[in-house]
Design a protein around this motif. Structure first.
Motif, PDB file in Angstrom:
ATOM      1  N   LEU A  93      -4.580  -7.981  14.153  1.00 17.75           N
ATOM      2  CA  LEU A  93      -4.404  -6.738  13.409  1.00 17.75           C
ATOM      3  C   LEU A  93      -3.770  -6.982  12.037  1.00 17.75           C
ATOM      4  O   LEU A  93      -3.992  -6.207  11.109  1.00 17.75           O
ATOM      5  CB  LEU A  93      -3.567  -5.749  14.218  1.00 17.75           C
ATOM      6  N   ARG A  94      -3.026  -8.067  11.931  1.00 18.12           N
ATOM      7  CA  ARG A  94      -2.428  -8.444  10.642  1.00 18.12           C
ATOM      8  C   ARG A  94      -3.387  -9.277   9.790  1.00 18.12           C
ATOM      9  O   ARG A  94      -3.009  -9.772   8.748  1.00 18.12           O
ATOM     10  CB  ARG A  94      -1.144  -9.242  10.875  1.00 18.12           C
ATOM     11  N   VAL A  95      -4.590  -9.467  10.284  1.00 18.63           N
ATOM     12  CA  VAL A  95      -5.639 -10.275   9.642  1.00 18.63           C
ATOM     13  C   VAL A  95      -5.186 -11.731   9.490  1.00 18.63           C
ATOM     14  O   VAL A  95      -5.518 -12.416   8.533  1.00 18.63           O
ATOM     15  CB  VAL A  95      -6.095  -9.656   8.291  1.00 18.63           C
ATOM     16  N   GLU A  96      -4.422 -12.194  10.464  1.00 17.68           N
ATOM     17  CA  GLU A  96      -4.010 -13.600  10.547  1.00 17.68           C
ATOM     18  C   GLU A  96      -4.940 -14.275  11.553  1.00 17.68           C
ATOM     19  O   GLU A  96      -4.561 -14.595  12.679  1.00 17.68           O
ATOM     20  CB  GLU A  96      -2.544 -13.698  10.988  1.00 17.68           C
ATOM     21  N   PHE A  97      -6.198 -14.447  11.125  1.00 16.64           N
ATOM     22  CA  PHE A  97      -7.236 -14.862  12.064  1.00 16.64           C
ATOM     23  C   PHE A  97      -7.019 -16.251  12.650  1.00 16.64           C
ATOM     24  O   PHE A  97      -7.256 -16.468  13.835  1.00 16.64           O
ATOM     25  CB  PHE A  97      -8.611 -14.766  11.411  1.00 16.64           C
ATOM     26  N   ALA A  98      -6.583 -17.212  11.854  1.00 19.20           N
ATOM     27  CA  ALA A  98      -6.381 -18.571  12.379  1.00 19.20           C
ATOM     28  C   ALA A  98      -5.307 -18.570  13.462  1.00 19.20           C
ATOM     29  O   ALA A  98      -5.491 -19.178  14.530  1.00 19.20           O
ATOM     30  CB  ALA A  98      -6.022 -19.528  11.243  1.00 19.20           C
TER      31      ALA A  98
END
Length: 92
Positions: free
Chosen positions: A15-20
């Motif tokens: 949700l924080r767009v911290e995909f890795a």
């Protein structure tokens, strides 16, 4: 349990767009509990968002192997297939 905690942390990171970081958490959750379908689904969503349709489809198929009634995974698999075909048509 640990797999649920890792999956939950991965969702926050997603949700924080911290995909890795989210992918690492979902993969760790899978390693802890390979029969837990939710982290496969969540990892598939990240891979889909990154445009890695082949790997996303593998994860969605694994979810359906573990839980054939997981409707969101079935829908996500269909969408990934369509998007992959569209990407190939446009050759990008």
């Amino acid at each position: 349990d640990l797999a649920t905690a890792l999956n939950d942390r991965g969702q926050v990171r997603y949700l924080r767009v911290e995909f890795a970081a989210a992918m690492q958490d979902f993969t760790a959750a899978i390693e802890c509990q390979p029969g837990f379908e939710v982290p496969y689904y969540n990892r598939g969503l990240v891979r889909y968002r990154l445009g890695d349709f082949d790997e996303a489809m593998k994860d969605f198929r694994k979810v359906l192997e573990l839980n054939p009634q997981f409707e969101d995974a079935a829908l996500s698999l269909k969408q990934a297939i369509l998007d992959k075909e569209e990407k190939e048509k446009r050759d990008y």
